[in-house]
Scaffold this motif. Structure first.
Motif, PDB file in Angstrom:
ATOM      1  N   THR A 299     110.813  25.043  68.577  1.00  0.00           N
ATOM      2  CA  THR A 299     111.191  25.204  68.171  1.00  0.00           C
ATOM      3  C   THR A 299     111.800  26.963  68.533  1.00  0.00           C
ATOM      4  O   THR A 299     112.009  27.116  69.843  1.00  0.00           O
TER       5      THR A 299
ATOM      6  N   ASN B 245     109.625  24.107  61.911  1.00  0.00           N
ATOM      7  CA  ASN B 245     110.414  22.725  61.444  1.00  0.00           C
ATOM      8  C   ASN B 245     109.981  21.131  62.005  1.00  0.00           C
ATOM      9  O   ASN B 245     111.914  20.599  61.973  1.00  0.00           O
TER      10      ASN B 245
ATOM     11  N   GLN C  39     121.588  18.046  61.941  1.00  0.00           N
ATOM     12  CA  GLN C  39     120.334  17.614  60.582  1.00  0.00           C
ATOM     13  C   GLN C  39     120.068  16.482  61.454  1.00  0.00           C
ATOM     14  O   GLN C  39     118.526  15.951  61.697  1.00  0.00           O
TER      15      GLN C  39
END
Length: 479
Positions: A243, A250, A146
């Motif tokens: 990504t 994201n 995260q």
């Protein structure tokens, strides 16, 4: 997170901590900086025994990418500054050489490099946790995925880190080739007046100087260094920010621009740019193929040169015997006094490895499918090994072989005087028909060309010597 004691055996008991992933819980050593994803990869890929840590420039590149990502995410407000600064500090320590022993995943792995990215995320996260005053594994305070991996995917982090590491390895190789190039040029100067017979198809051709021969070695190496720099330039386009497949899913809208700018600042590579088409850049490995081809070219040239050195030094009595390589070690357990050309031989073997690696890179590049090439781990390993080994081989060749070579000057000049090939050099002076007759006489009688020319009154001994001296004074290539 919980701390327990391993039940392996009382005498070898170690503390462990329990971590979990989508497959469940797994114990990892409590003192390790890596976590569950790395531990599973270690279990899954006992392939080569060559861990990521064997390539410190790659570890440094991974940390550099993670540091750039944390800085970019902090600056655009996507990551808490306290967490970001801890990640930056941990990554900086790794870039300076710390914790490399914690990068334990095998270089050859499935998953398109995911295990490598996870290994980096976990080591950086756990060191950052320590810097924040927490225990390793307390991911509720700072998480490997995260936080450390925010706005990223293996599919843009891993190839970008490979590019950065390859750039550093290319710089290292170029420096080694420059060292070898300089050694060749020194010998070209030293042997500039040493006359010898040139050969084509292993047969006597025409006279040349030993200096010209070594000058040609230098020139071919200079050409390869230019090709290496051309291939290096292709490494400076990265897909960081794309990504998973290049769509920037994201990632913050401003992340891509900030992270590439920060990566440029951290690496000092001012030509580093974001790819125009991130989808293409994520699936394409053409720059790796290009670099591999150049490495093969360098390897082929070095190996051919070493073949020449072994031939020219063969003997010492029953071979060419034109030059002497420095003796480095005893050559036989049964033949006293034998000395082998061990330095050219080891360079030959490195070349064979690099040539084989090029086949591996070619097949891995061709094997990619759709939006990703899953075989970048073997590509990276092949290129890192080739660059590293070529740099070592070139350095050893320069320092332990080329610098110590000596020439058997009188032998070389006598062979020129006695060689049938000398008639080609004398032909413009004595005429083609006379040269043909002299050559035939030399072949039948076994006498030297100079002797026959002088005996027939075509040229005096002094004139022949002057012609040979003029050939020895001719300038050779300078690169």
């Amino acid at each position: 997170m919980s701390i327990a004691t391993s039940e392996i055996a009382p005498e070898s008991a170690v503390e462990v901590r329990s971590e979990h992933d989508l497959l469940g819980y797994l114990d990892v050593p409590a003192q390790s900086y890596y976590g569950v994803h790395t531990a599973r990869a270690v279990e899954n890929f006992p392939i080569s025994g060559i861990q990521l840590a064997i390539y410190p420039l790659f570890i440094g590149a991974l940390a550099t990418v993670k540091q750039a990502a944390a800085t970019a995410n902090r600056d655009i407000g996507a990551l808490d500054p306290v967490k970001a600064n801890a990640i930056i500090a941990a990554a900086q320590e790794i870039r300076q050489g710390a914790l490399h022993d914690q990068f334990v995943v095998d270089m050859i792995q499935g998953g398109a490099g995911t295990s490598t990215n996870m290994n980096a995320n976990e080591v950086i996260a756990n060191r950052a946790l320590e810097l924040l005053g927490h225990a390793r594994g307390e991911y509720q305070h700072l998480h490997p995925l995260q936080d450390v991996n925010l706005g990223q995917s293996t599919n843009d982090v891993y190839p970008t880190a490979i590019n950065i590491a390859l750039d550093a390895y290319v710089v290292k190789l170029d420096a080694a080739l420059g060292r070898l190039h300089a050694a060749y040029l020194r010998k070209a100067d030293e042997f500039a007046d040493v006359l010898k017979m040139g050969r084509t198809q292993l047969q006597d051709a025409v006279p040349m100087t030993l200096g010209q021969e070594f000058g040609a070695f230098a020139s071919t190496l200079a050409e390869d260094r230019q090709r290496l720099q051309e291939a290096r330039a292709l490494l400076h386009e990265v897909n960081l920010g794309g990504t998973a497949i290049g769509t920037e899913l994201n990632a913050h809208p401003e992340y891509r621009r900030h992270v590439v700018a920060e990566l440029r600042r951290l690496t000092g590579i001012q030509t580093l740019v974001s790819a125009t088409d991130l989808v293409e850049a994520t699936s394409d490995v053409g720059h790796f193929v290009q670099l591999s081809g150049v490495l093969k070219r360098v390897a082929v040239k070095l190996s051919k040169t070493c073949n020449d050195l072994r031939l020219l030094s063969s003997g010492p009595r029953a071979g060419f015997g034109e030059i002497n390589l420095p003796a480095r070690q005893a050559g036989s357990s049964i033949m006293p006094g034998k000395v082998n050309p061990v330095i050219p031989e080891v360079v030959n073997q490195v070349a064979f490895e690099v040539i084989g690696n090029d086949v591996t890179v070619t097949l891995a590049a061709e094997g990619g499918q759709l939006q990703l090439n899953a075989f970048e781990p073997i590509i990276a390993h092949s290129l890192f090994a080739g660059l590293d080994h070529l740099a070592a081989a070139a350095t050893v060749l320069a320092d332990k072989c080329i610098d110590g070579i000596t020439a058997n000057r009188e032998l070389l000049r006598d062979r020129v005087a006695n060689s049938i090939g000398l008639v080609t050099a004398l032909s413009p002076v004595i005429g083609y028909e006379n040269a043909t007759d002299v050559a035939q006489d030399a072949l039948v009688s076994g006498r030297g060309v100079a002797e026959i020319v002088e005996q027939r009154g075509l040229l005096s001994a002094e004139r022949i010597a002057a012609i040979l001296d003029a050939m020895a004074a001719a300038p050779g290539p300078r690169a």
